[in-house]
Design a protein around this motif. Structure first.
Motif, PDB file in Angstrom:
ATOM      1  N   LEU A  48      -9.038   4.452   5.374  1.00  0.00           N
ATOM      2  CA  LEU A  48      -9.127   3.510   4.127  1.00  0.00           C
ATOM      3  C   LEU A  48     -10.459   4.297   3.453  1.00  0.00           C
ATOM      4  O   LEU A  48     -11.116   4.115   4.290  1.00  0.00           O
ATOM      5  CB  LEU A  48      -9.467   1.508   5.171  1.00  0.00           C
ATOM      6  N   GLY A  61      -1.070   4.182  -2.292  1.00  0.00           N
ATOM      7  CA  GLY A  61      -1.168   3.106  -2.204  1.00  0.00           C
ATOM      8  C   GLY A  61      -2.902   2.371  -2.258  1.00  0.00           C
ATOM      9  O   GLY A  61      -3.681   2.713  -1.936  1.00  0.00           O
ATOM     10  N   TYR A  84      -0.436  -1.031  -0.925  1.00  0.00           N
ATOM     11  CA  TYR A  84      -1.190  -0.014   0.707  1.00  0.00           C
ATOM     12  C   TYR A  84      -0.458  -0.486   1.731  1.00  0.00           C
ATOM     13  O   TYR A  84       0.218   0.112   2.424  1.00  0.00           O
ATOM     14  CB  TYR A  84      -2.752  -0.467   1.375  1.00  0.00           C
ATOM     15  N   VAL A 134      -5.099   5.609   2.255  1.00  0.00           N
ATOM     16  CA  VAL A 134      -4.963   4.232   0.834  1.00  0.00           C
ATOM     17  C   VAL A 134      -6.571   4.276   0.181  1.00  0.00           C
ATOM     18  O   VAL A 134      -7.127   3.873   0.893  1.00  0.00           O
ATOM     19  CB  VAL A 134      -4.185   2.960   1.869  1.00  0.00           C
ATOM     20  N   VAL A 191      -8.226   1.631  -1.101  1.00  0.00           N
ATOM     21  CA  VAL A 191      -8.495  -0.361  -1.793  1.00  0.00           C
ATOM     22  C   VAL A 191      -9.795  -0.242  -2.093  1.00  0.00           C
ATOM     23  O   VAL A 191     -10.322  -0.265  -1.101  1.00  0.00           O
ATOM     24  CB  VAL A 191      -8.377  -1.205  -0.468  1.00  0.00           C
TER      25      VAL A 191
END
Length: 222
Positions: free
Chosen positions: A33, A195, A200, A211, A213
């Motif tokens: 992440l 994503g 994602y 991913v 974010v």
């Protein structure tokens, strides 16, 4: 952002990653992440660090250079990823500052990064950005140019970690993610940076290893 809000948002995204990974029969530990902290200041970033997040992404070298050295003084195990376009004349600064670069998209940048890595001794992981939707306004190499650019990057000694894409806005992202995954398989590349906050899960279902974010962790940008 209050610390409890940051912790809650981070927990929610991690839960989402775990659910998507389970659906795809994947190990959540194989998915990184990246919290996209562009445009957010140190005070907005610290609560996420306090909540346990260690991997962050920035769009601009200059912005990252202004805030991350101080943040890293108190948290030494931060991993910083450049996810925005990179000018060749900023290559050395990027190599010095970042642990991964997701926007390698042209031969001139490959040459600049290789020279910067040789000079500094630092070797950040490199993702080749593919203009998956062939959009004029977006960075990334054309799909047809990917084999040649990968060959140049490997010959130059860049640590090629994978491919990256930003699918066309307002279109279902899954077909574009599937195409990037196919390109990765065809060219013997393992990493897939794909994503974002809104998609994602689809990225993970189709093989994303990273991913990116932002909004779902920090809230809407000004």
């Amino acid at each position: 952002m209050p610390s409890d809000d940051a912790a809650t948002r981070l927990a929610n995204i991690r839960d989402g990653i775990a659910r998507a990974a389970k659906t795809a029969s994947r190990d959540p530990a194989d998915i990184t992440l990246i919290a996209i902290s562009k445009t957010h200041d140190a005070d907005a970033i610290r609560p996420l660090i306090d909540a346990g997040q260690r991997v962050f992404g920035e769009n601009r070298v200059q912005e990252a250079a202004a805030k991350w050295p101080e943040l890293r003084e108190t948290t030494s195990d931060i991993e910083l990823h450049l996810v925005g376009q990179l000018q060749s004349n900023k290559a050395e600064e990027a190599v010095t500052l970042f642990d991964a670069i997701h926007s390698v998209d042209r031969p001139s940048l490959v040459k600049a990064l290789a020279a910067a890595m040789d000079k500094t001794g630092r070797r950040p992981a490199c993702f080749i950005q593919v203009n998956i939707g062939e959009e004029d306004q977006k960075g990334g190499c054309a799909i047809a140019d990917l084999p040649g650019l990968l060959a140049e990057a490997r010959a130059a000694g860049l640590p090629v970690a994978g491919l990256m894409c930003v699918p066309p806005l307002d279109l279902e992202p899954a077909p574009w993610f599937a195409l990037l995954a196919k390109l990765a398989r065809d060219h013997d590349v393992t990493g897939l940076s794909m994503g974002m906050s809104s998609d994602y899960e689809a990225g993970i279902w189709l093989g994303a290893t990273h991913v990116r974010v932002g909004t779902a962790l920090f809230g809407a940008r000004d």
